[in-house]
Design a protein around this motif. Structure first.
Motif, PDB file in Angstrom:
ATOM      1  N   THR A 189       1.096  -1.063   0.339  1.00 11.19           N
ATOM      2  CA  THR A 189      -0.376   0.236  -0.283  1.00 11.19           C
ATOM      3  C   THR A 189       1.189   1.898  -0.316  1.00 11.19           C
ATOM      4  N   PHE A 190       1.772   1.264   1.367  1.00 12.29           N
ATOM      5  CA  PHE A 190       2.943   2.802   0.774  1.00 12.29           C
ATOM      6  C   PHE A 190       3.620   3.022   0.223  1.00 12.29           C
ATOM      7  N   THR A 191       4.362   1.501  -0.440  1.00 10.42           N
ATOM      8  CA  THR A 191       5.639   1.435  -1.443  1.00 10.42           C
ATOM      9  C   THR A 191       5.301   1.488  -2.775  1.00 10.42           C
ATOM     10  N   ILE A 192       4.247   0.200  -2.737  1.00  9.94           N
ATOM     11  CA  ILE A 192       4.099  -0.180  -4.565  1.00  9.94           C
ATOM     12  C   ILE A 192       2.705   0.620  -5.320  1.00  9.94           C
TER      13      ILE A 192
ATOM     14  N   ARG B 247       4.742   0.689 -10.846  1.00 11.95           N
ATOM     15  CA  ARG B 247       5.517  -1.327  -9.940  1.00 11.95           C
ATOM     16  C   ARG B 247       4.419  -2.095  -9.385  1.00 11.95           C
ATOM     17  N   ILE B 248       3.597  -1.504  -9.803  1.00 14.56           N
ATOM     18  CA  ILE B 248       2.267  -2.379  -9.750  1.00 14.56           C
ATOM     19  C   ILE B 248       2.158  -3.963 -11.009  1.00 14.56           C
ATOM     20  N   ILE B 249       2.714  -3.227 -11.775  1.00 15.49           N
ATOM     21  CA  ILE B 249       3.012  -3.990 -13.376  1.00 15.49           C
ATOM     22  C   ILE B 249       4.353  -4.804 -13.054  1.00 15.49           C
ATOM     23  N   ILE B 250       4.847  -4.085 -12.875  1.00 18.06           N
ATOM     24  CA  ILE B 250       6.392  -5.159 -12.346  1.00 18.06           C
ATOM     25  C   ILE B 250       6.106  -6.362 -11.013  1.00 18.06           C
ATOM     26  N   LEU B 251       5.094  -5.794 -10.179  1.00 16.06           N
ATOM     27  CA  LEU B 251       4.575  -6.826  -9.182  1.00 16.06           C
ATOM     28  C   LEU B 251       4.476  -7.514 -10.123  1.00 16.06           C
ATOM     29  N   VAL B 252       3.015  -7.901 -10.792  1.00 11.87           N
ATOM     30  CA  VAL B 252       2.547  -8.845 -11.160  1.00 11.87           C
ATOM     31  C   VAL B 252       3.245  -8.819 -12.338  1.00 11.87           C
ATOM     32  N   ALA B 253       4.117  -9.283 -13.224  1.00 15.98           N
ATOM     33  CA  ALA B 253       4.914  -9.377 -13.805  1.00 15.98           C
ATOM     34  C   ALA B 253       5.832 -10.829 -13.019  1.00 15.98           C
ATOM     35  N   SER B 254       6.619 -10.063 -11.668  1.00 18.91           N
ATOM     36  CA  SER B 254       7.759 -11.282 -11.038  1.00 18.91           C
ATOM     37  C   SER B 254       6.364 -12.062 -10.104  1.00 18.91           C
ATOM     38  N   ALA B 255       5.220 -11.974  -9.939  1.00 20.40           N
ATOM     39  CA  ALA B 255       4.197 -12.877  -9.516  1.00 20.40           C
ATOM     40  C   ALA B 255       3.945 -14.541 -10.910  1.00 20.40           C
TER      41      ALA B 255
ATOM     42  N   ARG C 275      16.804   0.927  -9.987  1.00 22.19           N
ATOM     43  CA  ARG C 275      17.067  -0.623  -9.471  1.00 22.19           C
ATOM     44  C   ARG C 275      16.640  -1.239  -7.942  1.00 22.19           C
ATOM     45  N   HIS C 276      17.091  -0.877  -6.916  1.00 20.33           N
ATOM     46  CA  HIS C 276      16.849  -0.985  -5.633  1.00 20.33           C
ATOM     47  C   HIS C 276      15.323  -1.102  -5.724  1.00 20.33           C
ATOM     48  N   VAL C 277      14.321   0.139  -6.069  1.00 22.09           N
ATOM     49  CA  VAL C 277      13.208  -0.784  -6.105  1.00 22.09           C
ATOM     50  C   VAL C 277      12.200  -1.611  -6.850  1.00 22.09           C
ATOM     51  N   PHE C 278      12.616  -1.973  -8.400  1.00 24.84           N
ATOM     52  CA  PHE C 278      12.792  -2.746  -9.186  1.00 24.84           C
ATOM     53  C   PHE C 278      12.880  -3.759  -8.039  1.00 24.84           C
ATOM     54  N   ALA C 279      14.402  -4.315  -7.566  1.00 25.76           N
ATOM     55  CA  ALA C 279      14.070  -5.110  -7.182  1.00 25.76           C
ATOM     56  C   ALA C 279      13.388  -5.976  -5.854  1.00 25.76           C
ATOM     57  N   TYR C 280      13.106  -4.526  -5.289  1.00 24.96           N
ATOM     58  CA  TYR C 280      12.422  -4.782  -4.011  1.00 24.96           C
ATOM     59  C   TYR C 280      10.289  -5.274  -4.747  1.00 24.96           C
TER      60      TYR C 280
ATOM     61  N   PHE D  96      13.382  -9.495   0.520  1.00 25.53           N
ATOM     62  CA  PHE D  96      14.697  -9.075   0.752  1.00 25.53           C
ATOM     63  C   PHE D  96      15.584  -9.999  -0.126  1.00 25.53           C
ATOM     64  N   TRP D  97      14.947 -10.930  -0.519  1.00 27.98           N
ATOM     65  CA  TRP D  97      16.210 -12.176  -1.311  1.00 27.98           C
ATOM     66  C   TRP D  97      16.347 -11.205  -2.591  1.00 27.98           C
ATOM     67  N   GLY D  98      15.392 -10.815  -3.627  1.00 26.97           N
ATOM     68  CA  GLY D  98      15.303 -10.710  -4.710  1.00 26.97           C
ATOM     69  C   GLY D  98      16.074  -8.690  -4.550  1.00 26.97           C
ATOM     70  N   VAL D  99      16.451  -7.963  -3.288  1.00 28.20           N
ATOM     71  CA  VAL D  99      16.965  -6.584  -3.228  1.00 28.20           C
ATOM     72  C   VAL D  99      18.302  -7.738  -3.192  1.00 28.20           C
ATOM     73  N   VAL D 100      18.873  -8.831  -2.484  1.00 26.79           N
ATOM     74  CA  VAL D 100      19.910  -8.695  -2.699  1.00 26.79           C
ATOM     75  C   VAL D 100      20.560  -9.716  -4.091  1.00 26.79           C
TER      76      VAL D 100
END
Length: 238
Positions: A22-25, A31-39, A104-109, A163-167
């Protein structure tokens, strides 16, 4: 009582990730599109894991076999998602308001949270369906702690995937193979530890998972450029 178990476990497992979404994506459509794509990428890894499990008939009764290959498929598709995002990075940077290095860190998150949401949903949906009734576990069959431990483990995995995604993404950018190994190895370790749940060794599995979560969180905070001095700002309105 069963309804209380259902909502309690659901909020424990998905409350913090939902707040993160809710607060970051949700503030940016990309960001919502990237979230759905990663899912979607995580779902493909699950599909391939299922195909392999059905194909190798002699090992279908060995849960560890399917679990290990499921983890390896997930990490392979995490890398594939990284590769796709890096190819599309120029176009994505034009529609975001963050700096290129920060994006880059945001997209990884976002990708990590997408993986976490899907893995958490598939892990807990059947448990929540049983929690709603008509009866509860305990007394003579099962443990009364099963539902809450399942919810706590699901929350841990959602946060771990984030956090695995970020690292993982930062490690590939910097060619830090030690951190890549940590992501894959810790994923395998935490997942294999859950096999002990069939023996109701809940303390060992939950404690080990959250220890790995603390280490991975600190590592993700470090690779994202975080500093201890900036932590208090996270709790202020500025």
């Amino acid at each position: 009582m069963t309804v209380m178990d259902f909502f309690g476990c659901a909020f424990l497992a998905f409350g913090p990730p939902l707040a993160m979404f809710t607060f970051t994506i949700a503030v940016q459509p990309i960001r919502i599109i990237i979230l759905v794509a990663s899912a979607f990428f995580w779902l493909i890894s699950l599909l391939l894991s299922s195909v392999l499990w059905y194909a190798v008939v002699p090992l279908q009764n060995h849960l560890a076999f399917g679990l290990v290959f499921s983890v390896l498929f997930q990490e392979a598709f995490r890398y594939l998602l990284y590769w796709v995002l890096r190819k599309a990075e120029r176009g994505l940077d034009k529609v975001t308001t963050t700096h290129v290095a920060d994006s880059r860190h945001v997209f990884a998150y976002v990708c990590g949270l997408g993986f976490g949401f899907m893995s958490g949903a598939f892990a807990l949906v059947n448990v929540l369906a049983d929690a709603v009734g008509p009866g509860t576990m305990g007394l003579r069959q099962g443990s009364e702690y099963f539902f809450v431990i399942s919810a706590a483990t699901t929350l841990c995995f959602v946060l771990l995937h984030t956090f695995w995604g970020v690292v993982f993404f930062a490690a590939l950018d910097r060619k830090n193979w030690g951190q890549v190994f940590w992501v894959v190895a810790s994923h395998l370790f935490v997942s294999c530890m859950t096999l002990l749940n069939m023996y109701q060794a809940y303390v060992a599995t939950t404690l080990s998972a959250y220890v790995v979560l603390i280490i991975t969180t600190a590592l993700a905070f470090k690779v994202a450029g975080g500093r201890v001095q900036t932590v208090p700002h996270c709790f202020s309105r500025q």
